[in-house]
Design a protein around this motif. Structure first.
Motif, mmCIF file in Angstrom:
data_model
loop_
_atom_site.group_PDB
_atom_site.id
_atom_site.type_symbol
_atom_site.label_atom_id
_atom_site.label_comp_id
_atom_site.label_asym_id
_atom_site.label_seq_id
_atom_site.Cartn_x
_atom_site.Cartn_y
_atom_site.Cartn_z
ATOM 1 N N GLN A 77 0.677 -1.129 0.064
ATOM 2 C CA GLN A 77 0.134 -0.025 0.047
ATOM 3 C C GLN A 77 0.995 1.335 -0.063
ATOM 4 O O GLN A 77 0.705 2.119 -0.739
ATOM 5 C CB GLN A 77 -1.086 0.245 1.028
ATOM 6 N N GLY A 81 0.584 3.627 -2.959
ATOM 7 C CA GLY A 81 0.059 4.832 -2.858
ATOM 8 C C GLY A 81 1.036 5.909 -3.093
ATOM 9 O O GLY A 81 0.655 7.275 -3.720
ATOM 10 N N LYS A 134 -5.595 -1.710 -4.319
ATOM 11 C CA LYS A 134 -6.965 -2.088 -4.349
ATOM 12 C C LYS A 134 -7.212 -2.867 -5.563
ATOM 13 O O LYS A 134 -8.100 -3.705 -5.306
ATOM 14 C CB LYS A 134 -7.569 -0.642 -4.747
ATOM 15 N N LEU A 204 -5.731 11.943 -4.911
ATOM 16 C CA LEU A 204 -6.779 11.581 -3.743
ATOM 17 C C LEU A 204 -6.890 10.059 -3.677
ATOM 18 O O LEU A 204 -6.875 9.588 -2.475
ATOM 19 C CB LEU A 204 -8.443 11.970 -4.315
ATOM 20 N N ILE A 205 -6.599 9.169 -4.541
ATOM 21 C CA ILE A 205 -6.537 7.834 -4.279
ATOM 22 C C ILE A 205 -5.311 7.379 -3.708
ATOM 23 O O ILE A 205 -5.164 6.561 -2.712
ATOM 24 C CB ILE A 205 -6.728 7.073 -5.848
ATOM 25 N N LEU A 207 -3.436 9.181 -1.914
ATOM 26 C CA LEU A 207 -3.397 9.680 -0.351
ATOM 27 C C LEU A 207 -4.311 8.658 0.602
ATOM 28 O O LEU A 207 -3.959 8.298 1.639
ATOM 29 C CB LEU A 207 -3.971 11.217 -0.090
ATOM 30 N N THR A 208 -5.486 8.211 -0.115
ATOM 31 C CA THR A 208 -6.294 7.193 0.500
ATOM 32 C C THR A 208 -5.683 6.045 1.072
ATOM 33 O O THR A 208 -5.797 5.510 2.077
ATOM 34 C CB THR A 208 -7.612 7.136 -0.214
ATOM 35 N N ILE A 209 -4.985 5.566 0.147
ATOM 36 C CA ILE A 209 -4.025 4.357 0.194
ATOM 37 C C ILE A 209 -3.011 4.381 1.186
ATOM 38 O O ILE A 209 -2.704 3.595 1.964
ATOM 39 C CB ILE A 209 -3.450 3.716 -1.113
ATOM 40 N N TRP A 211 -2.999 6.879 3.663
ATOM 41 C CA TRP A 211 -3.516 6.655 4.952
ATOM 42 C C TRP A 211 -4.011 5.446 5.535
ATOM 43 O O TRP A 211 -3.776 4.993 6.580
ATOM 44 C CB TRP A 211 -4.910 7.631 4.688
ATOM 45 N N GLN A 212 -4.469 4.490 4.656
ATOM 46 C CA GLN A 212 -4.910 3.091 4.848
ATOM 47 C C GLN A 212 -3.613 2.271 5.540
ATOM 48 O O GLN A 212 -3.304 1.708 6.214
ATOM 49 C CB GLN A 212 -5.623 2.262 3.668
ATOM 50 N N THR A 215 -2.516 3.600 8.721
ATOM 51 C CA THR A 215 -3.312 3.335 9.997
ATOM 52 C C THR A 215 -3.211 1.879 10.418
ATOM 53 O O THR A 215 -3.311 1.334 11.404
ATOM 54 C CB THR A 215 -4.579 3.543 9.647
#
Length: 219
Positions: A77, A81, A134, A204-205, A207-209, A211-212, A215
């Motif tokens: 990821q 990302g 993803k 955006l994609i 940054l989302t990846i 962040w996942q 976390t």
């Protein structure tokens, strides 16, 4: 359910997924619009081979093993990302730099880009797909749900061929439609806005990846 029904269902689900907006579609739209048909087709070829590799890794169970290893999957990821974020920032940077200049690329420059960047276009498509975590999750879910372990080797071979073939046809057709002479003229006038939109989508994609990924490390 017999193997023919499984393959038809697999083709239907995959085709719907292909048409969904995402980094693959954004990549074809951005590059076919800006650099023309040949670049778009080589990107489509790279994307389709990325999907073929994802499918092969999923059908053999390798992707499932990666997905079940939290640290390894988080690293994937992180890499994926970061790559998408790199593409997004590159597109946004180019948009800002060209905002007050002519948006259209001169025909001679466009021809040079097409002739020199075939391998680059293929690699860009391939890496964008293969580094997308993803996509890994999607194909693990698709294969585990629709392709039983008891399926014959021939059936699994047809499954791989269908997933690769549909991907190649869809992305090639998309690149072809976006690079017709009439549409190319109109889209070229809006290329800076297309670059901006694609840059936002990639960012955006990405940054989302990321962040996942972060976390998952924390938890």
């Amino acid at each position: 359910m017999n193997e023919a029904s499984i393959l038809i269902t697999l083709a239907g689900v995959h085709f719907v997924a292909l048409m969904s907006p995402g980094p693959d579609v954004a990549l074809v739209v951005q590059n076919a619009t800006r650099y023309g048909r040949q670049t778009g087709i080589y990107i489509a070829l790279g994307l389709s081979f990325g999907i073929l590799l994802h499918s092969l890794l999923s059908i053999t169970g390798i992707s499932y093993l990666v997905h079940q290893q939290p640290v390894l999957f988080a690293l994937l990821q992180l890499g994926g990302g970061s790559y998408l974020l790199y593409l997004g920032f590159g597109a946004l940077k180019a948009t800002i730099a060209n905002w007050n200049s002519a948006a259209e690329i001169a025909p001679a420059d466009k021809k040079a880009l097409l002739l020199s960047n075939k391998k680059q276009a293929f690699s860009l498509g391939f890496m964008t797909n293969i580094l997308n975590p993803k996509a890994l999750v999607f194909f693990v879910s698709l294969m585990s749900t629709l392709v039983p372990a008891s399926m014959s080797v021939t059936g699994k071979g047809f499954a791989l061929l269908i997933l690769w073939g549909l991907s190649l046809i869809w992305f090639t057709c998309l690149a072809w439609m976006l690079s017709t002479e009439r549409l190319q003229t109109k889209l070229n006038q809006a290329s800076r806005y297309i670059d901006l939109l694609c840059g936002v989508i990639f960012s955006l994609i990405g940054l989302t990846i990321l962040w996942q990924s972060l976390t998952s490390f924390i938890h």
